[in-house]
Scaffold this motif. Structure first.
Motif, PDB file in Angstrom:
ATOM      1  N   LEU A 186       8.113  -5.014   2.019  1.00 26.57           N
ATOM      2  CA  LEU A 186       9.017  -4.060   2.022  1.00 26.57           C
ATOM      3  C   LEU A 186       9.317  -4.029   3.612  1.00 26.57           C
ATOM      4  CD1 LEU A 186       9.758  -0.919   0.256  1.00 26.57           C
ATOM      5  CD2 LEU A 186      10.060  -0.965   2.846  1.00 26.57           C
ATOM      6  N   GLN A 187      10.261  -4.142   4.230  1.00 28.32           N
ATOM      7  CA  GLN A 187      10.425  -4.123   5.635  1.00 28.32           C
ATOM      8  C   GLN A 187      11.274  -2.900   6.099  1.00 28.32           C
ATOM      9  OE1 GLN A 187       9.053  -6.872   7.473  1.00 28.32           O
ATOM     10  NE2 GLN A 187       7.999  -7.437   5.694  1.00 28.32           N
ATOM     11  N   PRO A 188      11.174  -2.774   7.561  1.00 19.65           N
ATOM     12  CA  PRO A 188      11.875  -1.740   8.147  1.00 19.65           C
ATOM     13  C   PRO A 188      13.549  -2.110   7.638  1.00 19.65           C
ATOM     14  CG  PRO A 188      10.212  -2.346   9.498  1.00 19.65           C
ATOM     15  CD  PRO A 188      10.162  -3.347   8.604  1.00 19.65           C
ATOM     16  N   GLY A 189      14.268  -0.958   7.725  1.00 18.47           N
ATOM     17  CA  GLY A 189      15.590  -1.197   7.587  1.00 18.47           C
ATOM     18  C   GLY A 189      16.061  -1.818   5.894  1.00 18.47           C
ATOM     19  N   GLU A 206       5.891  11.329  -2.168  1.00 18.46           N
ATOM     20  CA  GLU A 206       5.147  10.425  -1.752  1.00 18.46           C
ATOM     21  C   GLU A 206       6.092   9.158  -1.163  1.00 18.46           C
ATOM     22  OE1 GLU A 206       1.373  11.631  -4.413  1.00 18.46           O
ATOM     23  OE2 GLU A 206       2.266   9.955  -4.819  1.00 18.46           O
ATOM     24  N   SER A 207       6.906   8.587  -2.247  1.00 18.45           N
ATOM     25  CA  SER A 207       7.705   7.599  -2.125  1.00 18.45           C
ATOM     26  C   SER A 207       8.665   7.877  -0.847  1.00 18.45           C
ATOM     27  CB  SER A 207       8.643   7.350  -3.385  1.00 18.45           C
ATOM     28  OG  SER A 207       7.834   7.123  -4.661  1.00 18.45           O
ATOM     29  N   PHE A 208       9.052   8.916  -0.652  1.00 20.54           N
ATOM     30  CA  PHE A 208      10.007   9.049   0.377  1.00 20.54           C
ATOM     31  C   PHE A 208       9.217   9.113   1.691  1.00 20.54           C
ATOM     32  CE2 PHE A 208      11.497  12.269   3.544  1.00 20.54           C
ATOM     33  CZ  PHE A 208      12.562  11.706   3.834  1.00 20.54           C
ATOM     34  N   LEU A 209       8.224   9.799   1.630  1.00 16.54           N
ATOM     35  CA  LEU A 209       7.394   9.660   2.980  1.00 16.54           C
ATOM     36  C   LEU A 209       6.823   8.231   3.253  1.00 16.54           C
ATOM     37  CD1 LEU A 209       5.124  13.001   2.302  1.00 16.54           C
ATOM     38  CD2 LEU A 209       7.152  12.627   4.050  1.00 16.54           C
ATOM     39  N   ALA A 210       6.356   7.276   2.157  1.00 13.97           N
ATOM     40  CA  ALA A 210       6.121   5.806   2.458  1.00 13.97           C
ATOM     41  C   ALA A 210       7.518   5.244   3.046  1.00 13.97           C
ATOM     42  CB  ALA A 210       5.599   5.448   1.248  1.00 13.97           C
ATOM     43  N   CYS A 211       8.421   5.358   2.616  1.00 16.59           N
ATOM     44  CA  CYS A 211       9.798   4.814   3.158  1.00 16.59           C
ATOM     45  C   CYS A 211      10.268   5.215   4.777  1.00 16.59           C
ATOM     46  CB  CYS A 211      10.833   5.334   2.496  1.00 16.59           C
ATOM     47  SG  CYS A 211      11.122   4.629   0.556  1.00 16.59           S
ATOM     48  N   ALA A 212       9.772   6.620   5.043  1.00 17.46           N
ATOM     49  CA  ALA A 212       9.785   7.103   6.000  1.00 17.46           C
ATOM     50  C   ALA A 212       8.865   6.276   7.175  1.00 17.46           C
ATOM     51  CB  ALA A 212       9.843   8.619   6.363  1.00 17.46           C
ATOM     52  N   LEU A 230      15.164   2.764   4.175  1.00 19.76           N
ATOM     53  CA  LEU A 230      16.009   3.892   3.920  1.00 19.76           C
ATOM     54  C   LEU A 230      15.976   4.322   2.256  1.00 19.76           C
ATOM     55  CD1 LEU A 230      18.688   5.649   4.559  1.00 19.76           C
ATOM     56  CD2 LEU A 230      20.054   3.525   3.988  1.00 19.76           C
ATOM     57  N   ALA A 231      15.706   5.603   2.140  1.00 20.94           N
ATOM     58  CA  ALA A 231      15.592   5.934   0.654  1.00 20.94           C
ATOM     59  C   ALA A 231      17.201   6.262   0.078  1.00 20.94           C
ATOM     60  CB  ALA A 231      14.971   7.097   0.714  1.00 20.94           C
ATOM     61  N   LEU A 232      17.368   5.769  -0.931  1.00 17.21           N
ATOM     62  CA  LEU A 232      18.656   6.147  -1.615  1.00 17.21           C
ATOM     63  C   LEU A 232      18.367   6.964  -2.753  1.00 17.21           C
ATOM     64  CD1 LEU A 232      20.304   2.695  -1.937  1.00 17.21           C
ATOM     65  CD2 LEU A 232      20.802   4.255  -0.141  1.00 17.21           C
ATOM     66  N   ALA A 233      18.677   8.458  -2.659  1.00 16.13           N
ATOM     67  CA  ALA A 233      18.412   9.270  -3.783  1.00 16.13           C
ATOM     68  C   ALA A 233      19.076   9.002  -5.042  1.00 16.13           C
ATOM     69  CB  ALA A 233      18.544  10.787  -3.283  1.00 16.13           C
ATOM     70  N   VAL A 234      18.586   8.819  -6.083  1.00 17.56           N
ATOM     71  CA  VAL A 234      19.198   8.806  -7.475  1.00 17.56           C
ATOM     72  C   VAL A 234      18.953   9.672  -8.474  1.00 17.56           C
ATOM     73  CG1 VAL A 234      19.830   6.962  -9.389  1.00 17.56           C
ATOM     74  CG2 VAL A 234      18.996   5.974  -7.005  1.00 17.56           C
ATOM     75  N   ASN A 235      19.872  10.333  -8.963  1.00 17.06           N
ATOM     76  CA  ASN A 235      19.592  11.482  -9.973  1.00 17.06           C
ATOM     77  C   ASN A 235      19.195  10.880 -11.516  1.00 17.06           C
ATOM     78  OD1 ASN A 235      19.886  13.568 -11.726  1.00 17.06           O
ATOM     79  ND2 ASN A 235      21.879  14.243 -10.818  1.00 17.06           N
ATOM     80  N   THR A 236      18.292  11.478 -11.903  1.00 22.75           N
ATOM     81  CA  THR A 236      17.698  10.942 -13.117  1.00 22.75           C
ATOM     82  C   THR A 236      18.605  11.173 -14.247  1.00 22.75           C
ATOM     83  OG1 THR A 236      16.620  13.039 -13.605  1.00 22.75           O
ATOM     84  CG2 THR A 236      15.195  11.452 -12.550  1.00 22.75           C
ATOM     85  N   GLY A 246      17.927   6.303  10.366  1.00 23.18           N
ATOM     86  CA  GLY A 246      18.376   6.688   8.952  1.00 23.18           C
ATOM     87  C   GLY A 246      17.247   6.549   8.275  1.00 23.18           C
ATOM     88  N   VAL A 247      17.062   7.506   7.279  1.00 25.22           N
ATOM     89  CA  VAL A 247      15.862   7.428   6.160  1.00 25.22           C
ATOM     90  C   VAL A 247      16.259   8.068   4.915  1.00 25.22           C
ATOM     91  CG1 VAL A 247      14.996  10.117   6.646  1.00 25.22           C
ATOM     92  CG2 VAL A 247      13.382   8.168   6.039  1.00 25.22           C
ATOM     93  N   LEU A 248      17.314   8.642   4.812  1.00 29.72           N
ATOM     94  CA  LEU A 248      17.568   9.326   3.412  1.00 29.72           C
ATOM     95  C   LEU A 248      19.314   9.268   3.301  1.00 29.72           C
ATOM     96  CD1 LEU A 248      16.688  10.536   0.602  1.00 29.72           C
ATOM     97  CD2 LEU A 248      17.062  12.916   2.123  1.00 29.72           C
TER      98      LEU A 248
END
Length: 554
Positions: free
Chosen positions: A59-62, A77-83, A88-94, A198-200
């Motif tokens: 997994l690379q920056p960007g 944890e997943s979001f913070l690891a991406c940051a 960039l975290a794409l938030a998906v509704n379950t 950009g992170v989220l």
């Protein structure tokens, strides 16, 4: 409650902020989920280890990571690891299914997917099997939470090593699948934290068109969380209940307000009103923010004393004609205030003031609020003339705030259209300003009505109709009759009641101006709706289409 000032020198990145929290008070609980409390030091270590594991995968920056998880430590944890990695975290509704997931993975250009195959017994593998191959073409691999991850998922099967490929004719290829727990246990040195970027991405509700992807950077998210903590009086004893999903702006703003302050955030993978009431008592929760349906459910389910720790509960009115919330709050001594936000501005961008020092407290129980950033400004503009309106006059709300998005992902044209020349965001909402920092939200502009030359909030008519015999709920839309816009009412009936269009019309004429009286009434079993991350939203455009058809029928 003694409040702790939030530093104005908020960190530019989540990694730097976590470092500061862990250094200041490593044992302080940051998250509390069904698996227990996670301290600041533990959260920092877990996010760093997961970042190392993801980096080992390549997994690379960007790159873009779709996070398809409920509210739990793994989401954070997943979001913070991406940051940390600059991804960039794409938030998906379950709650999303194949069509919506395909849209986010495809248009969002996801490189990786983190999901929970056994969550709530939902067939996530089956959903992925229904996603068209072209939407998965960019994916390099998937990361699955399995039975090894905590008590919350004991019944889940072990994750296979590849995502099963359907028939070769579909053009799919097998994707490597990796276990979340193994990645989070990575012993490699974590990669250096990337700079602010950009992170989220949240997705807009998309009730009338395809959702847009709303992009925020780390510094803006953290600064907004700190501003919310200041505005709503967070202190040493503050504990926050996450009542809305982290995948939406409402839930994420709740989360980041706790992270920014160092206040514990209580969360559960599935919202349950009775369980939330018990959690408020068990963890001495002081603050929560939810739609009015969720808050009403919590207060109705609460046993005596469950809500004694409440200091401020904020609400957004998403569910029409929901009676009893204000009465329940008074009975249980729960301090309430109205809220306002959006994916573009972030949720909790404004909350009605609870003290005169922050604004007009008479508007406390109305949607809208005083902007949480002191330098933010609001105004209303006449949609016809384009003139900025005086205080108290209704028009389209425009807001300039430090919490604003970077823009719509991969869509510079839509981004440009969303802003005025002087940097105000065009909210698309009808409302009026009480001051340059406080306002009242009335309706979406597309839902407002221009009747006989006057701009009318449909809620004004809906409230009258809902007071009529037999009516449980009402939605009013505008429709064309003889080249004029007229209001049309759709209603839900009380149990055992029968429609009485003639009687309702006569009653409305007795109390309202003639141009506000609905041109017709139709009883429905339910309003057409679509689920968003925060609520079930009524599709007014479908009601308008129905009204047009009804009025066109002789």
């Amino acid at each position: 409650m003694n409040t702790v000032p939030v530093s104005t020198a908020i960190a530019d990145t989540f990694a730097a902020h976590l470092d500061a929290l862990a250094a200041a008070d490593p044992a302080r609980a940051m998250l509390i989920d069904p698996d227990g409390a996670v301290s600041a030091a533990e959260l920092r270590a877990r996010a760093a280890a997961l970042a190392a594991g993801l980096s080992r995968l390549g997994l690379q920056p960007g790159q873009r990571v779709a996070i398809w998880l409920p509210n739990c430590a793994a989401w954070v944890e997943s979001f913070l690891a991406c940051a940390r990695l600059g991804a960039l975290a794409l938030a998906v509704n379950t709650r999303f299914r194949a069509l919506e997931v395909a849209d986010i993975l495809g248009r969002g250009k996801a490189d990786w997917l983190i999901f929970w195959p056994g969550f709530k017994g939902i067939d996530f593998q089956g959903i992925l099997d229904e996603v068209p191959a072209e939407a998965l073409a960019r994916l390099r691999g998937v990361i699955a939470i399995d039975a090894a991850h905590g008590r919350m998922n004991d019944a889940a099967p072990a994750a296979p090593t590849t995502l099963d490929a359907p028939a070769a004719a579909t053009g799919r290829h097998a994707l490597p699948r990796h276990r979340y727990a193994e990645l989070r246990a990575c012993a490699d040195a974590p990669p250096p934290a990337q700079a602010n970027a950009g992170v989220l991405c949240f997705t807009t509700s998309g009730t009338t068109s395809k959702p847009k992807f709303v992009l925020h950077d780390q510094r803006t998210l953290l600064a907004h969380g700190a501003a919310v903590a200041r505005a709503f009086g967070y202190g040493l004893a503050t504990r926050v209940l996450a009542s809305a999903p982290f995948c939406g702006a409402f839930g994420f703003s709740t989360l980041v307000s706790g992270l920014a302050q160092g206040a514990p955030v209580v969360c559960s993978p599935v919202f349950d009103a009775a369980a939330s009431a018990r959690e408020i008592r068990e963890h001495a929760v002081t603050h929560t923010y939810a739609n009015n349906e969720a808050l009403t459910g919590i207060m109705r389910a609460a046993a005596p004393g469950d809500l004694a720790s409440a200091r401020l509960f904020g609400f957004a009115s998403f569910t029409p004609a929901l009676d009893g919330m204000l009465e329940l709050a008074r009975e249980q001594d729960v301090p309430l205030t109205g809220l306002y936000g959006s994916s573009e501005l972030q949720a909790l961008a404004a909350g009605q003031p609870t003290t005169p020092a922050r604004g007009d407290v008479s508007a406390r129980l109305l949607p809208g609020g005083a902007l949480v950033h002191p330098e933010a400004r609001v105004r209303a503009r006449d949609p016809d003339s384009g003139a900025v309106l005086p205080l108290g006059q209704s028009g389209e709300l425009e807001i300039r705030s430090p919490s604003l998005m970077l823009g719509y992902l991969d869509n510079p044209e839509a981004t440009a259209r969303a802003f005025t020349d002087d940097g105000y965001f065009k909210t698309g909402d009808l409302g009026y300003a009480l001051s340059e920092q406080q306002f009242v939200f009335q309706a979406r502009m597309g839902d407002s009505l221009r009747l006989a030359g006057f701009l009318v909030n449909p809620a004004e008519i809906e409230q009258v109709v809902e007071s009529l015999p037999g009516v449980r709920a009402c939605q009013v839309v505008g429709a064309t009759r003889a080249d004029k816009t007229v209001p049309y009412a759709f209603v839900l009936l009380q149990p055992g009641a029968r429609a009485d269009a003639a009687g309702w019309t006569a009653a409305c004429k007795a109390v309202m101006a003639g141009f506000k009286v609905p041109a017709g009434f139709t009883a429905l079993d339910a309003f057409p709706s679509i689920e968003s991350a925060n609520s079930v939203k009524i599709q007014k455009h479908r009601l308008r289409e129905m009204a047009e058809a009804l009025l066109a029928t002789p």
